[in-house]
Design a protein around this motif. Structure first.
Motif, PDB file in Angstrom:
ATOM      1  N   ILE A 113      15.546  55.564-142.252  1.00  0.00           N
ATOM      2  CA  ILE A 113      16.374  55.616-143.446  1.00  0.00           C
ATOM      3  C   ILE A 113      15.486  55.861-144.667  1.00  0.00           C
ATOM      4  CG2 ILE A 113      18.055  54.042-142.427  1.00  0.00           C
ATOM      5  CD1 ILE A 113      17.010  51.903-144.453  1.00  0.00           C
ATOM      6  N   GLY A 114      16.068  56.454-145.691  1.00  0.00           N
ATOM      7  CA  GLY A 114      15.318  56.643-146.927  1.00  0.00           C
ATOM      8  C   GLY A 114      15.553  57.995-147.545  1.00  0.00           C
ATOM      9  N   ILE A 115      14.845  58.220-148.626  1.00  0.00           N
ATOM     10  CA  ILE A 115      14.845  59.525-149.277  1.00  0.00           C
ATOM     11  C   ILE A 115      13.559  60.230-148.897  1.00  0.00           C
ATOM     12  CG2 ILE A 115      14.063  58.388-151.404  1.00  0.00           C
ATOM     13  CD1 ILE A 115      15.112  60.885-152.894  1.00  0.00           C
TER      14      ILE A 115
ATOM     15  N   ARG B 263      22.620  55.416-159.239  1.00  0.00           N
ATOM     16  CA  ARG B 263      21.548  55.500-158.226  1.00  0.00           C
ATOM     17  C   ARG B 263      20.953  56.900-158.295  1.00  0.00           C
ATOM     18  NH1 ARG B 263      23.913  53.929-153.052  1.00  0.00           N
ATOM     19  NH2 ARG B 263      23.152  51.819-153.527  1.00  0.00           N
ATOM     20  N   ILE B 264      19.634  56.969-158.490  1.00  0.00           N
ATOM     21  CA  ILE B 264      18.931  58.249-158.526  1.00  0.00           C
ATOM     22  C   ILE B 264      17.991  58.356-157.339  1.00  0.00           C
ATOM     23  CG2 ILE B 264      17.244  59.650-159.781  1.00  0.00           C
ATOM     24  CD1 ILE B 264      18.397  58.616-162.363  1.00  0.00           C
ATOM     25  N   TYR B 265      18.108  59.425-156.590  1.00  0.00           N
ATOM     26  CA  TYR B 265      17.164  59.769-155.533  1.00  0.00           C
ATOM     27  C   TYR B 265      16.110  60.678-156.159  1.00  0.00           C
ATOM     28  CZ  TYR B 265      20.836  58.049-152.387  1.00  0.00           C
ATOM     29  OH  TYR B 265      21.781  57.269-151.758  1.00  0.00           O
ATOM     30  N   LEU B 266      14.915  60.160-156.312  1.00  0.00           N
ATOM     31  CA  LEU B 266      13.863  60.838-157.069  1.00  0.00           C
ATOM     32  C   LEU B 266      12.753  61.312-156.129  1.00  0.00           C
ATOM     33  CD1 LEU B 266      12.767  61.447-160.013  1.00  0.00           C
ATOM     34  CD2 LEU B 266      11.484  59.295-159.760  1.00  0.00           C
ATOM     35  N   VAL B 267      12.367  62.595-156.260  1.00  0.00           N
ATOM     36  CA  VAL B 267      11.299  63.191-155.447  1.00  0.00           C
ATOM     37  C   VAL B 267      10.292  63.862-156.359  1.00  0.00           C
ATOM     38  CG1 VAL B 267      10.741  64.967-153.732  1.00  0.00           C
ATOM     39  CG2 VAL B 267      12.797  63.577-153.442  1.00  0.00           C
TER      40      VAL B 267
ATOM     41  N   ASN C 291      15.856  48.955-160.879  1.00  0.00           N
ATOM     42  CA  ASN C 291      15.328  48.478-159.602  1.00  0.00           C
ATOM     43  C   ASN C 291      14.773  49.673-158.856  1.00  0.00           C
ATOM     44  OD1 ASN C 291      15.828  45.593-159.413  1.00  0.00           O
ATOM     45  ND2 ASN C 291      18.004  46.101-159.443  1.00  0.00           N
ATOM     46  N   TYR C 292      13.568  49.504-158.280  1.00  0.00           N
ATOM     47  CA  TYR C 292      12.918  50.625-157.614  1.00  0.00           C
ATOM     48  C   TYR C 292      12.695  50.317-156.138  1.00  0.00           C
ATOM     49  CZ  TYR C 292       9.695  54.380-156.523  1.00  0.00           C
ATOM     50  OH  TYR C 292       9.101  55.478-155.944  1.00  0.00           O
ATOM     51  N   TYR C 293      13.108  51.275-155.285  1.00  0.00           N
ATOM     52  CA  TYR C 293      12.995  51.166-153.834  1.00  0.00           C
ATOM     53  C   TYR C 293      12.075  52.288-153.342  1.00  0.00           C
ATOM     54  CZ  TYR C 293      17.410  48.594-154.532  1.00  0.00           C
ATOM     55  OH  TYR C 293      18.391  47.729-154.958  1.00  0.00           O
ATOM     56  N   PRO C 294      10.790  52.032-153.124  1.00  0.00           N
ATOM     57  CA  PRO C 294       9.870  53.106-152.703  1.00  0.00           C
ATOM     58  C   PRO C 294      10.322  53.745-151.392  1.00  0.00           C
ATOM     59  CG  PRO C 294       8.661  51.121-153.314  1.00  0.00           C
ATOM     60  CD  PRO C 294      10.109  50.737-153.234  1.00  0.00           C
ATOM     61  N   THR C 295      10.465  55.043-151.385  1.00  0.00           N
ATOM     62  CA  THR C 295      10.859  55.847-150.218  1.00  0.00           C
ATOM     63  C   THR C 295      12.248  55.485-149.715  1.00  0.00           C
ATOM     64  OG1 THR C 295       8.510  55.754-149.634  1.00  0.00           O
ATOM     65  CG2 THR C 295       9.925  56.900-148.110  1.00  0.00           C
ATOM     66  N   GLY C 296      12.871  54.472-150.276  1.00  0.00           N
ATOM     67  CA  GLY C 296      14.214  54.084-149.878  1.00  0.00           C
ATOM     68  C   GLY C 296      14.307  53.516-148.485  1.00  0.00           C
ATOM     69  N   THR C 297      13.183  53.081-147.919  1.00  0.00           N
ATOM     70  CA  THR C 297      13.171  52.585-146.531  1.00  0.00           C
ATOM     71  C   THR C 297      13.535  51.110-146.428  1.00  0.00           C
ATOM     72  OG1 THR C 297      10.777  52.321-146.774  1.00  0.00           O
ATOM     73  CG2 THR C 297      11.550  54.313-145.670  1.00  0.00           C
TER      74      THR C 297
ATOM     75  N   GLN D  17       5.538  61.697-152.961  1.00  0.00           N
ATOM     76  CA  GLN D  17       6.071  60.349-153.102  1.00  0.00           C
ATOM     77  C   GLN D  17       7.476  60.433-153.678  1.00  0.00           C
ATOM     78  OE1 GLN D  17       2.650  58.222-155.160  1.00  0.00           O
ATOM     79  NE2 GLN D  17       3.217  56.719-153.599  1.00  0.00           N
ATOM     80  N   ARG D  18       8.292  59.469-153.307  1.00  0.00           N
ATOM     81  CA  ARG D  18       9.679  59.476-153.743  1.00  0.00           C
ATOM     82  C   ARG D  18      10.238  58.061-153.667  1.00  0.00           C
ATOM     83  NH1 ARG D  18       7.680  60.851-148.480  1.00  0.00           N
ATOM     84  NH2 ARG D  18       9.261  60.327-146.925  1.00  0.00           N
ATOM     85  N   GLY D  19      11.398  57.875-154.260  1.00  0.00           N
ATOM     86  CA  GLY D  19      12.008  56.556-154.249  1.00  0.00           C
ATOM     87  C   GLY D  19      13.406  56.595-154.826  1.00  0.00           C
ATOM     88  N   ILE D  20      14.053  55.440-154.802  1.00  0.00           N
ATOM     89  CA  ILE D  20      15.414  55.291-155.307  1.00  0.00           C
ATOM     90  C   ILE D  20      15.386  54.377-156.531  1.00  0.00           C
ATOM     91  CG2 ILE D  20      17.715  54.406-154.789  1.00  0.00           C
ATOM     92  CD1 ILE D  20      17.243  55.175-151.873  1.00  0.00           C
TER      93      ILE D  20
END
Length: 342
Positions: A180-182, A260-264, A283-289, A306-309
């Protein structure tokens, strides 16, 4: 017509006074140079202050609009296999295409399905993904996905036929969607930096089977840059390709909406990129995992790939900036606005 070559600092100076105004004429040449005629500079006003801007490019001619890309998620052609598993099928074509980056300056891009970034592929953990890449360009290309997959599906030269697809050929990548993740995908044919910098990249989102907690709006933002004179130094920076787009077209949200932003970050030729949100924290979720945020902050710094939510809510109405917290990047296009209404 005067022939000249502008470097990164030249563009920065122009940016401080309005950058390239509508009416500029420029054409990228095969030797990496272009002809350029500069009209009188213009200033654009936003939120009561004067800040750099470039006006609008011809989005219809480009074939895509960053306002649409922001919320355009591609779930593929969906079917159910005899064993009950979900199959998602996609067809993506590599196309050589000139893209107007700022008014009057066209860039000879390489694209997935005629747009930059390529389609935002979205699926659920455990789905079977089947992506057929058709090479309609005049160079070998591939698709390399971040995530789990067999070696012969890695899209890297030497890993199998999908690592080096010749013009006119096609290859089908097939793998299970995990973790799971971005994530992201990009061409992995060498010279790698050039294939990525010219536009062959996109976002790949894998949702948890149970889904993520609900929000009011979801958006995808891909940070990148453009080296228009091919000297391996970026001249413009942007989110979803077009510099200053979200400054000239502020993103509309409402007070209290959860975003919610999916950032790459897929920026070439610079080591780091960043995202800063004004008058707020996220709130930051690294890689969305993980479904648990790692921090509560207003600025993050990302290396390439690198990416995150990001998740946040605005408490007050107003006009709020978001941008790279590198002044040069922001002044050369990586700058946007949220217009928050009650």
């Amino acid at each position: 017509m005067v022939k000249t070559q502008l470097n990164r600092r030249d563009f920065l100076k122009l940016g401080l006074y309005g950058v390239v105004a509508a009416g500029t004429t420029a054409a990228i040449q095969s030797n990496g140079k272009y002809q350029h005629t500069m009209p009188p500079v213009q200033e654009m006003e936003h939120g009561g202050g004067t800040i750099p801007g470039t006006g609008d490019v011809d989005h219809k001619k480009n074939g895509f609009d960053p306002g649409d890309i922001l919320t355009d998620f591609d779930y593929g052609r969906v079917s159910t296999l005899p064993n009950g598993r979900i199959l998602r099928e996609y067809e993506i074509t590599v196309i050589n295409k000139n893209i107007e980056i700022v008014p009057g300056i066209e860039y000879p891009a390489w694209t997935y399905n005629g747009r930059i970034p390529g389609p935002t592929i979205r699926c659920t953990e455990g789905d079977l993904i089947r992506i057929t890449l058709i090479n309609g360009s005049n160079h070998p290309h591939s698709m390399h996905f971040h995530g789990f997959h067999p070696g012969n599906m890695d899209g890297v030269p030497g890993s199998g036929p999908g690592g080096h697809i010749e013009p006119g050929d096609r290859f089908t990548y097939e793998f299970e969607a995990e973790p799971i993740g971005i994530h992201l995908y990009h061409c992995h044919v060498f010279p790698l930096a050039r294939h990525i910098a010219k536009g062959l990249y996109g976002t790949f989102i894998v949702d948890p089977k149970e889904g993520r907690p609900p929000v009011d709006r979801e958006m995808v933002m891909v940070m990148s840059g453009f080296d228009v004179d091919f000297d391996d130094v970026n001249d413009f920076y942007a989110v979803n390709t077009i510099p200053f787009y979200y400054q000239n077209h502020p993103i509309q949200i409402k007070v209290g909406e959860k975003i919610r932003i999916y950032l790459v970050n897929i920026l070439e030729f610079d080591l780091l990129n960043s995202f800063h949100l004004h008058a707020n924290f996220f709130n930051y979720y690294p890689t969305g995992t993980s479904l648990t945020p790692s921090e509560f902050t207003d600025t993050i710094i990302l290396g390439q790939a690198q990416r995150g939510i990001l998740e946040f809510t605005y408490k007050y109405p107003g006009m709020y900036m978001f941008h790279a917290h590198v002044t040069e990047f922001a002044e050369l296009g990586w700058n946007g606005m949220f217009e928050v209404t009650g």
